[in-house]
Scaffold this active site. Sequence first.
Site, mmCIF file in Angstrom:
data_model
loop_
_atom_site.group_PDB
_atom_site.id
_atom_site.type_symbol
_atom_site.label_atom_id
_atom_site.label_comp_id
_atom_site.label_asym_id
_atom_site.label_seq_id
_atom_site.Cartn_x
_atom_site.Cartn_y
_atom_site.Cartn_z
ATOM 1 N N LYS A 12 0.975 -1.191 -0.083
ATOM 2 C CA LYS A 12 -0.078 -0.086 0.030
ATOM 3 C C LYS A 12 0.935 1.210 -0.204
ATOM 4 O O LYS A 12 2.061 1.271 0.134
ATOM 5 C CB LYS A 12 -1.053 0.103 1.202
ATOM 6 N N TYR A 52 -12.354 -1.701 -3.612
ATOM 7 C CA TYR A 52 -13.044 -1.944 -2.244
ATOM 8 C C TYR A 52 -14.578 -1.915 -2.139
ATOM 9 O O TYR A 52 -14.930 -1.630 -0.965
ATOM 10 C CB TYR A 52 -12.482 -0.702 -1.329
ATOM 11 N N PHE A 60 -15.397 3.832 6.958
ATOM 12 C CA PHE A 60 -14.240 4.235 6.833
ATOM 13 C C PHE A 60 -13.950 4.110 5.222
ATOM 14 O O PHE A 60 -12.715 4.338 4.729
ATOM 15 C CB PHE A 60 -12.947 3.338 7.203
ATOM 16 N N ARG A 88 -2.428 -14.251 4.629
ATOM 17 C CA ARG A 88 -3.131 -13.507 5.505
ATOM 18 C C ARG A 88 -2.337 -13.705 6.800
ATOM 19 O O ARG A 88 -2.453 -12.767 7.731
ATOM 20 C CB ARG A 88 -4.734 -13.937 5.838
ATOM 21 N N THR A 94 -5.693 -6.685 10.891
ATOM 22 C CA THR A 94 -5.662 -5.592 10.312
ATOM 23 C C THR A 94 -5.046 -4.210 11.027
ATOM 24 O O THR A 94 -4.363 -3.290 10.474
ATOM 25 C CB THR A 94 -7.294 -5.357 10.126
ATOM 26 N N ARG A 105 2.548 -6.358 9.081
ATOM 27 C CA ARG A 105 1.674 -5.463 9.731
ATOM 28 C C ARG A 105 2.417 -4.945 11.136
ATOM 29 O O ARG A 105 2.611 -3.866 11.446
ATOM 30 C CB ARG A 105 0.509 -5.808 10.049
ATOM 31 N N ASN A 115 -1.714 0.284 6.885
ATOM 32 C CA ASN A 115 -1.436 -0.965 7.331
ATOM 33 C C ASN A 115 -0.504 -1.941 6.470
ATOM 34 O O ASN A 115 -0.282 -2.882 6.431
ATOM 35 C CB ASN A 115 -2.305 -1.819 8.066
ATOM 36 N N HIS A 118 -2.458 -5.517 1.520
ATOM 37 C CA HIS A 118 -3.521 -5.914 1.539
ATOM 38 C C HIS A 118 -3.472 -7.511 1.047
ATOM 39 O O HIS A 118 -2.634 -7.669 0.173
ATOM 40 C CB HIS A 118 -4.363 -5.045 0.294
ATOM 41 N N GLU A 129 -9.986 -10.236 -7.342
ATOM 42 C CA GLU A 129 -8.990 -9.196 -7.232
ATOM 43 C C GLU A 129 -7.668 -9.371 -8.202
ATOM 44 O O GLU A 129 -7.408 -8.266 -8.730
ATOM 45 C CB GLU A 129 -8.479 -8.971 -5.825
HETATM 46 O O1 CDP Z 1 -7.217 -5.744 5.001
HETATM 47 P P1 CDP Z 1 -7.897 -6.558 6.124
HETATM 48 O O2 CDP Z 1 -8.704 -7.523 5.163
HETATM 49 O O3 CDP Z 1 -7.066 -6.991 6.972
HETATM 50 O O4 CDP Z 1 -9.073 -5.719 6.540
HETATM 51 P P2 CDP Z 1 -10.668 -5.179 5.948
HETATM 52 O O5 CDP Z 1 -11.470 -5.305 7.243
HETATM 53 O O6 CDP Z 1 -10.944 -5.759 4.735
HETATM 54 O O7 CDP Z 1 -10.490 -3.588 5.761
HETATM 55 C C1 CDP Z 1 -9.905 -3.314 4.725
HETATM 56 C C2 CDP Z 1 -9.049 -1.959 4.801
HETATM 57 O O8 CDP Z 1 -9.547 -0.934 5.436
HETATM 58 C C3 CDP Z 1 -7.716 -2.313 5.875
HETATM 59 O O9 CDP Z 1 -6.777 -3.187 5.522
HETATM 60 C C4 CDP Z 1 -7.663 -0.935 6.480
HETATM 61 O O10 CDP Z 1 -6.670 -0.519 5.713
HETATM 62 C C5 CDP Z 1 -8.866 -0.310 6.419
HETATM 63 N N1 CDP Z 1 -9.635 -0.163 7.640
HETATM 64 C C6 CDP Z 1 -9.620 1.199 8.110
HETATM 65 O O11 CDP Z 1 -9.225 2.076 7.784
HETATM 66 N N2 CDP Z 1 -10.338 1.271 9.437
HETATM 67 C C7 CDP Z 1 -10.830 0.121 9.839
HETATM 68 N N3 CDP Z 1 -11.571 0.303 11.098
HETATM 69 C C8 CDP Z 1 -10.924 -0.995 9.377
HETATM 70 C C9 CDP Z 1 -10.157 -1.213 8.162
HETATM 71 MG MG MG Z 2 -10.130 -7.426 3.627
#
Ligand code: CDP
Ligand code: MG
Length: 136
Positions: A12, A52, A60, A88, A94, A105, A115, A118, A129
Amino acid sequence: MSNVEQTLSIIKPDAVERNLQENIKKIFVENGFNIKIEKKIKISKNEAEEFYKVHQSKPFYNELCSYLSSGPIVVMILEKDNAILENRKLMGATDPLKADEGTIRKKYGISIDKNSVHGSDSVDNAKIEIDFFFKS
Ligand code: CDP
Ligand code: MG
């Protein structure tokens, strides 16, 4: 039984900005991932919104899409046995504060939004994707 999978990984903007792409790619290779293809690109806000869209109802979402389109990213197809779950695990939680020791991370993430990486979360999403970035 082997179960070779492909998953989509993104380095990212926060990580590319800090020039961490070689360090992060090294972690993938050291953990047995084969980087099948990679490209450094910058996407538009519209493209980030499409990528997304599963998160479009989340509070968010707007900031997330602005952020992903804010600077260059590196997108890669990673291949390994059970690549989706293995990636993962290697990425970590996350929220970098909650990520386990030894994860990407934990090592490089700045905050829950910045973070660093992705990774696809399922076989179906990995396909969607990968097609999003690499379908010719
Ligand atoms: O990336 P990951 O699959 O671990 O998390 P997600 O729940 O699919 O969320 C996608 C992305 O949204 C995260 O990687 C963060 O960059 C962002 N995010 C955020 O900014 N604030 C949150 N509370 C949760 C996610
Ligand atoms: Mg995700």
